[in-house]
Design an enzyme around this catalytic site. Structure first.
Site, PDB file in Angstrom:
ATOM      1  N   ASP A 132       0.780  -1.245   0.000  1.00  5.93           N
ATOM      2  CA  ASP A 132       0.000   0.000   0.000  1.00  5.93           C
ATOM      3  C   ASP A 132       0.811   1.295   0.000  1.00  5.93           C
ATOM      4  O   ASP A 132       0.471   2.245   0.708  1.00  5.93           O
ATOM      5  CB  ASP A 132      -0.973   0.011   1.189  1.00  5.93           C
ATOM      6  CG  ASP A 132      -1.866  -1.214   1.231  1.00  5.93           C
ATOM      7  OD1 ASP A 132      -1.936  -1.955   0.236  1.00  5.93           O
ATOM      8  OD2 ASP A 132      -2.485  -1.434   2.281  1.00  5.93           O
ATOM      9  N   LYS A 192      -7.288  -4.109  -2.928  1.00  4.13           N
ATOM     10  CA  LYS A 192      -7.912  -4.824  -1.822  1.00  4.13           C
ATOM     11  C   LYS A 192      -8.754  -3.891  -0.960  1.00  4.13           C
ATOM     12  O   LYS A 192      -8.519  -2.686  -0.934  1.00  4.13           O
ATOM     13  CB  LYS A 192      -6.855  -5.526  -0.976  1.00  4.13           C
ATOM     14  CG  LYS A 192      -5.869  -4.587  -0.282  1.00  4.13           C
ATOM     15  CD  LYS A 192      -4.766  -5.368   0.412  1.00  4.13           C
ATOM     16  CE  LYS A 192      -3.789  -4.458   1.107  1.00  4.13           C
ATOM     17  NZ  LYS A 192      -4.318  -3.727   2.250  1.00  4.13           N
ATOM     18  N   CYS A 246      -2.438  -2.120   7.857  1.00  5.56           N
ATOM     19  CA  CYS A 246      -2.284  -3.142   6.809  1.00  5.56           C
ATOM     20  C   CYS A 246      -1.020  -3.982   6.979  1.00  5.56           C
ATOM     21  O   CYS A 246      -1.052  -5.199   6.778  1.00  5.56           O
ATOM     22  CB  CYS A 246      -2.329  -2.485   5.432  1.00  5.56           C
ATOM     23  SG  CYS A 246      -3.934  -1.723   5.088  1.00  5.56           S
TER      24      CYS A 246
END
Length: 188
Positions: free
Chosen positions: A22, A82, A113
């Protein structure tokens, strides 16, 4: 000179996968030292490429948080978008296909995350390593507690430079010369 016996605690090009989580354009500006984090993730990706280590990336809700920043996006290629904080659901099939028991993680945010992915990977039986200088959170306390929690549950903390040299294992090879150049790069 004889080769040292393989140490099961060490990451090697044959047993490791790099996971970049991310590193997205709309989230990174709120992360302290984001330039250093992206720089370290890019050096890990370069080292992985030099040594033939597969690398995967993920993006959290791309529509809201944007795409992965360059130069990371170009090095990671297609990435799953996601909604779960843990990356595992998005990459589990690829992990099984690549069959690497050790996973080195870089990315953001450390306490969301990254942490949830690391804990899920541990529960799936992987040896999880975290490049502590290639992760970040918006708030330093969240990052500190996340690193402590992950380490206490079995995640091995390391650094970008330590991982690069661990992957390389020995001096005097063409790959070592390339890794040495990555390590000598000037910090942003």
């Amino acid at each position: 000179m004889t080769e040292p016996l393989p140490n099961p605690l060490l990451m090697t090009p044959e047993n490791t996968l790099l996971l970049v989580i991310d590193m997205q354009e709309k989230l990174l500006p709120s992360i302290p030292e984001s330039e250093r984090i992206v720089w370290n993730a890019r050096r890990l990706l370069d080292g992985a490429e030099i040594l033939g280590i597969p690398a995967l990336g993920t993006e959290q809700y791309r529509k809201g948080l944007g795409a992965t920043v360059e130069p990371l996006a170009a090095k990671l290629g297609e990435m799953p978008d996601k909604l779960h904080f843990s990356s595992c659901q998005a990459i589990v099939a690829k992990l099984e296909e690549l069959n690497r028991p050790k996973i080195l993680i870089a990315g953001i945010e450390a306490h969301v995350c990254v942490q949830q992915t690391a804990l899920d990977l541990l529960s799936l039986g992987y040896d999880v390593y975290l490049a502590a200088d290639a992760v970040g959170s918006r708030f330093s306390y969240d990052q500190e507690i996340a690193l402590r929690r992950m380490e206490s549950t079995g995640v091995t903390l390391t650094t970008t430079e330590a991982a690069l040299f661990e992957w390389c294992r020995a001096a005097g090879t063409p790959q070592f010369k390339q890794i040495s150049q990555l390590v000598r790069e000037e910090k942003p």
